[in-house]
Design a protein around this motif. Sequence first.
Motif, PDB file in Angstrom:
ATOM      1  N   THR A 185      28.772  52.891  43.418  1.00 31.04           N
ATOM      2  CA  THR A 185      29.026  52.530  44.905  1.00 31.04           C
ATOM      3  C   THR A 185      28.053  51.524  44.948  1.00 31.04           C
ATOM      4  O   THR A 185      26.902  51.660  45.114  1.00 31.04           O
ATOM      5  CB  THR A 185      28.169  53.885  45.529  1.00 31.04           C
ATOM      6  N   SER A 186      28.528  50.576  45.190  1.00 31.31           N
ATOM      7  CA  SER A 186      28.006  49.168  45.414  1.00 31.31           C
ATOM      8  C   SER A 186      27.091  48.929  46.116  1.00 31.31           C
ATOM      9  O   SER A 186      27.248  49.327  47.194  1.00 31.31           O
ATOM     10  CB  SER A 186      28.921  48.217  45.099  1.00 31.31           C
ATOM     11  N   HIS A 187      25.711  48.338  45.706  1.00 37.03           N
ATOM     12  CA  HIS A 187      24.613  48.159  46.556  1.00 37.03           C
ATOM     13  C   HIS A 187      25.080  47.022  47.759  1.00 37.03           C
ATOM     14  O   HIS A 187      24.639  46.874  48.842  1.00 37.03           O
ATOM     15  CB  HIS A 187      23.364  47.671  46.003  1.00 37.03           C
ATOM     16  N   ASN A 188      25.869  46.041  47.122  1.00 37.89           N
ATOM     17  CA  ASN A 188      26.082  44.763  47.971  1.00 37.89           C
ATOM     18  C   ASN A 188      27.643  44.799  48.516  1.00 37.89           C
ATOM     19  O   ASN A 188      28.086  43.663  48.703  1.00 37.89           O
ATOM     20  CB  ASN A 188      25.570  43.515  47.349  1.00 37.89           C
ATOM     21  N   GLY A 189      28.323  45.882  48.124  1.00 43.70           N
ATOM     22  CA  GLY A 189      29.748  45.848  48.521  1.00 43.70           C
ATOM     23  C   GLY A 189      30.713  45.167  47.519  1.00 43.70           C
ATOM     24  O   GLY A 189      31.715  45.003  47.870  1.00 43.70           O
ATOM     25  N   GLU A 190      30.247  44.546  46.422  1.00 44.58           N
ATOM     26  CA  GLU A 190      31.035  43.872  45.342  1.00 44.58           C
ATOM     27  C   GLU A 190      31.266  44.830  44.209  1.00 44.58           C
ATOM     28  O   GLU A 190      30.411  46.038  43.935  1.00 44.58           O
ATOM     29  CB  GLU A 190      30.166  42.558  44.999  1.00 44.58           C
ATOM     30  N   ASN A 191      32.070  44.602  43.515  1.00 41.33           N
ATOM     31  CA  ASN A 191      32.485  44.998  42.124  1.00 41.33           C
ATOM     32  C   ASN A 191      32.777  46.604  42.368  1.00 41.33           C
ATOM     33  O   ASN A 191      32.407  47.320  41.689  1.00 41.33           O
ATOM     34  CB  ASN A 191      31.429  45.004  41.045  1.00 41.33           C
ATOM     35  N   THR A 192      33.448  46.747  43.235  1.00 42.22           N
ATOM     36  CA  THR A 192      33.823  48.192  43.700  1.00 42.22           C
ATOM     37  C   THR A 192      35.193  48.487  43.364  1.00 42.22           C
ATOM     38  O   THR A 192      36.061  47.625  42.861  1.00 42.22           O
ATOM     39  CB  THR A 192      34.062  48.171  45.258  1.00 42.22           C
ATOM     40  N   LEU A 193      35.784  49.574  43.229  1.00 43.81           N
ATOM     41  CA  LEU A 193      36.963  50.025  42.753  1.00 43.81           C
ATOM     42  C   LEU A 193      38.073  49.407  43.400  1.00 43.81           C
ATOM     43  O   LEU A 193      39.159  49.035  42.655  1.00 43.81           O
ATOM     44  CB  LEU A 193      37.086  51.660  42.742  1.00 43.81           C
ATOM     45  N   SER A 194      37.906  49.120  44.729  1.00 45.75           N
ATOM     46  CA  SER A 194      39.159  48.411  45.452  1.00 45.75           C
ATOM     47  C   SER A 194      39.092  47.055  44.849  1.00 45.75           C
ATOM     48  O   SER A 194      40.229  46.310  44.769  1.00 45.75           O
ATOM     49  CB  SER A 194      38.870  48.696  46.926  1.00 45.75           C
ATOM     50  N   ASP A 195      37.784  46.214  44.660  1.00 45.89           N
ATOM     51  CA  ASP A 195      37.944  44.728  44.264  1.00 45.89           C
ATOM     52  C   ASP A 195      38.779  44.966  42.939  1.00 45.89           C
ATOM     53  O   ASP A 195      39.467  44.042  42.520  1.00 45.89           O
ATOM     54  CB  ASP A 195      36.333  44.550  44.012  1.00 45.89           C
ATOM     55  N   VAL A 196      38.340  45.848  41.941  1.00 51.04           N
ATOM     56  CA  VAL A 196      38.849  45.806  40.697  1.00 51.04           C
ATOM     57  C   VAL A 196      40.319  46.141  40.765  1.00 51.04           C
ATOM     58  O   VAL A 196      41.094  45.374  40.054  1.00 51.04           O
ATOM     59  CB  VAL A 196      38.092  46.957  39.724  1.00 51.04           C
ATOM     60  N   LYS A 197      40.773  46.958  41.567  1.00 55.90           N
ATOM     61  CA  LYS A 197      42.224  47.517  41.431  1.00 55.90           C
ATOM     62  C   LYS A 197      42.997  46.032  41.950  1.00 55.90           C
ATOM     63  O   LYS A 197      44.149  45.641  41.425  1.00 55.90           O
ATOM     64  CB  LYS A 197      42.493  48.337  42.501  1.00 55.90           C
ATOM     65  N   ALA A 198      42.495  45.233  42.971  1.00 53.04           N
ATOM     66  CA  ALA A 198      43.072  44.089  43.541  1.00 53.04           C
ATOM     67  C   ALA A 198      43.206  43.059  42.499  1.00 53.04           C
ATOM     68  O   ALA A 198      44.238  42.237  42.211  1.00 53.04           O
ATOM     69  CB  ALA A 198      42.432  43.638  44.843  1.00 53.04           C
ATOM     70  N   TYR A 199      42.048  42.656  41.854  1.00 53.26           N
ATOM     71  CA  TYR A 199      41.971  41.688  41.118  1.00 53.26           C
ATOM     72  C   TYR A 199      42.810  42.098  39.564  1.00 53.26           C
ATOM     73  O   TYR A 199      43.489  40.961  39.016  1.00 53.26           O
ATOM     74  CB  TYR A 199      40.719  41.254  40.731  1.00 53.26           C
ATOM     75  N   ALA A 200      42.782  43.169  39.266  1.00 55.65           N
ATOM     76  CA  ALA A 200      43.603  43.642  37.948  1.00 55.65           C
ATOM     77  C   ALA A 200      44.976  43.369  38.380  1.00 55.65           C
ATOM     78  O   ALA A 200      45.867  43.146  37.323  1.00 55.65           O
ATOM     79  CB  ALA A 200      43.190  45.253  37.941  1.00 55.65           C
ATOM     80  N   THR A 201      45.403  43.556  39.589  1.00 53.38           N
ATOM     81  CA  THR A 201      46.708  43.381  39.763  1.00 53.38           C
ATOM     82  C   THR A 201      47.262  41.891  39.515  1.00 53.38           C
ATOM     83  O   THR A 201      48.303  41.347  38.897  1.00 53.38           O
ATOM     84  CB  THR A 201      47.307  43.545  41.266  1.00 53.38           C
ATOM     85  N   ARG A 202      46.124  40.975  39.792  1.00 56.55           N
ATOM     86  CA  ARG A 202      46.327  39.556  39.479  1.00 56.55           C
ATOM     87  C   ARG A 202      46.253  39.190  38.316  1.00 56.55           C
ATOM     88  O   ARG A 202      46.966  38.311  37.763  1.00 56.55           O
ATOM     89  CB  ARG A 202      45.404  38.680  40.364  1.00 56.55           C
ATOM     90  N   ILE A 203      45.541  39.717  37.426  1.00 60.20           N
ATOM     91  CA  ILE A 203      45.372  39.649  36.066  1.00 60.20           C
ATOM     92  C   ILE A 203      46.553  39.880  35.355  1.00 60.20           C
ATOM     93  O   ILE A 203      47.227  39.216  34.545  1.00 60.20           O
ATOM     94  CB  ILE A 203      44.015  40.468  35.496  1.00 60.20           C
ATOM     95  N   LYS A 204      47.351  41.061  35.673  1.00 58.39           N
ATOM     96  CA  LYS A 204      48.559  41.283  35.032  1.00 58.39           C
ATOM     97  C   LYS A 204      49.650  40.375  35.370  1.00 58.39           C
ATOM     98  O   LYS A 204      50.535  39.997  34.570  1.00 58.39           O
ATOM     99  CB  LYS A 204      49.087  42.835  35.566  1.00 58.39           C
TER     100      LYS A 204
END
Length: 382
Positions: free
Chosen positions: A89-108
């Motif tokens: 549960t990010s302190h600053n709103g970054e590196n959240t699961l939604s961030d990871v899921k969105a960028y993971a799609t771009r990685i693939k």
Amino acid sequence: MLHLNMKYMMFLLLSILITACSSSDNTIDEEVSPPDLEPMFYKGMDLSFQSELENYNVTYRDTNGTPVDLLNFVTSKGTNLIRLKLWHTSHNGENTLSDVKAYATRIKNAGSSFLLDFHYSDFWADPGTQTPPAAWQNMTQEELRTAIYSYTKDVVTQLKNQNTLPEIIQIGNETDSGFLWNHGKVWDAFSNNWGNYAALVREAIRAVREVDTDGNVKIMLHHSNVEESTYFFNELAPFGIDFDIIGLSYYPQYQTKDLNLVANALNMLAITFGKDILLVEVAYPFTLQWDDNQTNYIGSLNQTIPEFSPTPEGQKAYLEWLISIIKNIPDHRGIGFCYWAPDWVTFPNNDISVSGGSAWENQCLFDFDHKVLPALDVFNNN
């Protein structure tokens, strides 16, 4: 009678020819069997800052100064592994699961492999700070085992459901002293607490294995120090943890600068534990100057390796040396490296949410004009 014998002889001759052809075909099949595929050698980058930096429209440039899309650019230049950290549960709103899921799609979509780094914390976790998520504090040991299992399984399931299952999953970040303090602490007064740490790690791994039914995900445990990691894995060995990769950080400003000692330590780890080794956090400066008012992690010559000057050429030479020693680890156990925060440049009007600047801009793979540095060539040439 002669006519029948002739037919019989022709039948025998035809049978012999068919048998000979079949034997010949079998021999050819055996001789032309496909060669063994070379194991993947990872040339990675930790791009965990990207979901934040993109909010500021930071521009990266190629050698000609032409703006590029960072992810597509680095993958086109040989990068084949992208690492992302995940906070509960990010302190600053970054590196959240939604961030990871969105960028993971771009990685693939970019054709790269994906490494997920579970911090099991709401903020940075490292050997000196392993604070459990706020939601898990005040739990008992048994409750915490259930929490880490359920949380890990939920995250990995969500990634699998969107077809972005990581190739590598890291259980904790730089866990020299354990994690989820104090339940999983293995340092100082808790030096006899390895059983509790192992039990928590085992639950996280069990969650991954249950989701990854095809056995495609490799599990990594991460230690922050090449020289001192043997102790950690020796202590963990009696618990029979089901993991695949020893992950290590190597920052010369904090560790040995003796190149032979680094190589020998890596070789001994491979021989002793029979695990693949990934240098999952590495970096080196291309200058000792700075581009903002933030103090940098490395800023003096005595923090560097004598063989490699803090110049663009020295940074490239450092990476070439690093790849060489990894590839020479016995039994092909060296599987690659991951450059930490190559994109954490400084830029106009830096917001405080990016630490008021960058403490890393002189170790990036882009210069102060955000143009790519020669070290990136190493990714394409190895």
